[in-house]
Design an enzyme around this catalytic site. Structure first.
Site: not given
Ligand SMILES: *Cc1c(COP(=O)(O)O)cnc(C)c1O
Length: 393
Positions: A89, A111, A377
């Protein structure tokens, strides 16, 4: 087929900017300036330096040997979990804070639902020395105490949204109201490839660093820039958009998007937009979302906070409709099992969002030489309590 945004902010049939007239000036200012700013040489230098020294990029592209053996293909993990704050993020929030500064803004609003985007936003506001106001539903403030504490430590003010279900969509409404009232001073940082144009395109461009790095890294390791498959989890779709970005026009690179089925697609407790979604407008964007026959948004559910969003960004709706991407829905149970498996196979504890992407391997078949890149992610620390309760650890 074209997968970039058009002049009106559409990806095929999806996207646009469906907002109250009072927001037109804010979006117009952004729309007119964002590409020039992002492409400016000084901006690029500052952005890339921060990605390197503050975020810790490039993140490794790691060959997961034991997992590759088990699933009989070559699996690489793009380690976004190693970014500062533990997920992808921050690639976006760093970009947007630099953009806000160049637009002369002195105040940031955002938000947040689970608090992850709130923390990523509060982090870059502290970095830039800019006032930060985070809107969060009263129910979420209670559920997400550690992230609320983090945001406070980082200097953000948190405003509790007390209307409706007191969750993410109520916080969104309040943030939009704030932006309408403070158009000159304030920039609104949206955390995924959702919202009115130009946000989906802007956020995708900031996240595209993920696939740009993969091209170089994969070439070094495999002698080719192109994997056979890309796999990412999808909440709003920002980590997925970053993983796909450089490969969208290359049909030889197959795309697999993994969403949350929650307790099952038919259970009434899910976030499986690709199956349950119908065309509608959410957050100022025309896209696929889960709604009742009279257009009320259905509360989504997933064990992972980052995936319980009732829609997907317009790019992803387009990738689904055009069949460029294959969607797979993964239940809580499958995701939790996969989270434990990858921890034991590779020594990396994933966020539960990320674990969804790994569960997809049980539903796919690969050839032995296939190169599969999974977007890792985020790290699992934030989900430890959920893992503890679920597995009675
Ligand atoms: C917020 C988040 C997501 C999902 O958000 P996307 O905008 O779809 O990427 C996925 N994995 C993690 C670790 C997150 O913090």
């Amino acid at each position: 087929m074209k997968y970039s945004v058009d002049k009106e902010g559409f990806y095929g049939n999806f996207g646009g900017a469906f907002v109250p007239e009072m927001l037109f000036p804010n979006l117009e200012e952004l729309e007119k300036n964002y590409n020039n700013i992002i492409n400016d040489k000084d901006f690029k230098t500052e952005y890339n330096n921060l990605l390197k020294d503050y975020v810790g990029r490039p993140t490794p592209l790691y060959f997961a040997e034991r997992m590759s053996e088990k699933y009989k293909c070559k699996i690489y993990l793009k380690r976004e979990d190693l970014c500062h704050t533990g997920a992808h993020k921050i690639n976006n929030t760093i970009g947007q804070i630099l953009l806000a500064k160049r637009l002369g803004k002195t105040r940031i609003i955002a938000e947040t639902g689970a608090g992850q985007h709130g923390v990523a936003t509060a982090t870059v506001c502290a970095l830039a020395g800019i006032e930060c106001v985070i809107y969060m539903g009263a129910v979420d403030i209670k559920r997400q105490a550690p992230n609320v504490a983090r945001m406070k430590m980082l200097g953000a003010s948190i405003i509790s949204a007390e209307s409706g279900s007191k969750t993410l969509k109520d916080a969104t409404n309040e943030a939009i109201r704030d932006w309408i009232n403070n158009p000159l001073t304030t920039h609104y940082i949206i955390g995924s490839v959702v919202g009115p144009h130009p946000y989906p395109d802007m956020v995708a461009k900031f996240q595209s660093i993920v696939s740009k790095e993969i091209k170089t890294q994969l070439y070094e390791k495999e002698g080719t820039e192109n994997p056979d498959y890309l796999i990412a989890n999808i909440g709003g779709g920002s980590n997925a958009a970053g993983l796909y970005y450089e490969y969208l026009e290359n049909d030889n690179v197959k795309i697999i998007s993994v969403e949350a089925a929650g307790e099952g697609i038919e259970s009434g407790k899910s976030a499986a937009t690709s199956v349950l979604g119908k065309v509608g407008i959410i957050h100022g964007s025309k896209t696929l979302l889960m709604q009742t026959t009279d257009g009320q948004i259905i509360e989504p559910y997933s064990i992972s906070a980052g995936l319980d969003y009732p829609g997907v960004g317009p790019l992803h709706a387009h990738l689904l409709e055009s069949k460029r991407a294959q969607f797979i829905s993964i239940t809580d149970q499958d995701a939790m099992k996969a989270g434990l498996e990858i921890s034991k196979l590779e020594g990396i504890i994933p966020a539960i969002e990320t674990a969804h992407a790994f569960a997809a391997f049980n539903y796919l078949e690969f050839k032995k030489d296939d190169i599969v890149v999974v977007n890792f992610s985020g790290r699992g620390d934030k989900d430890l309590n959920t893992y503890i309760e679920y597995f009675d650890l």
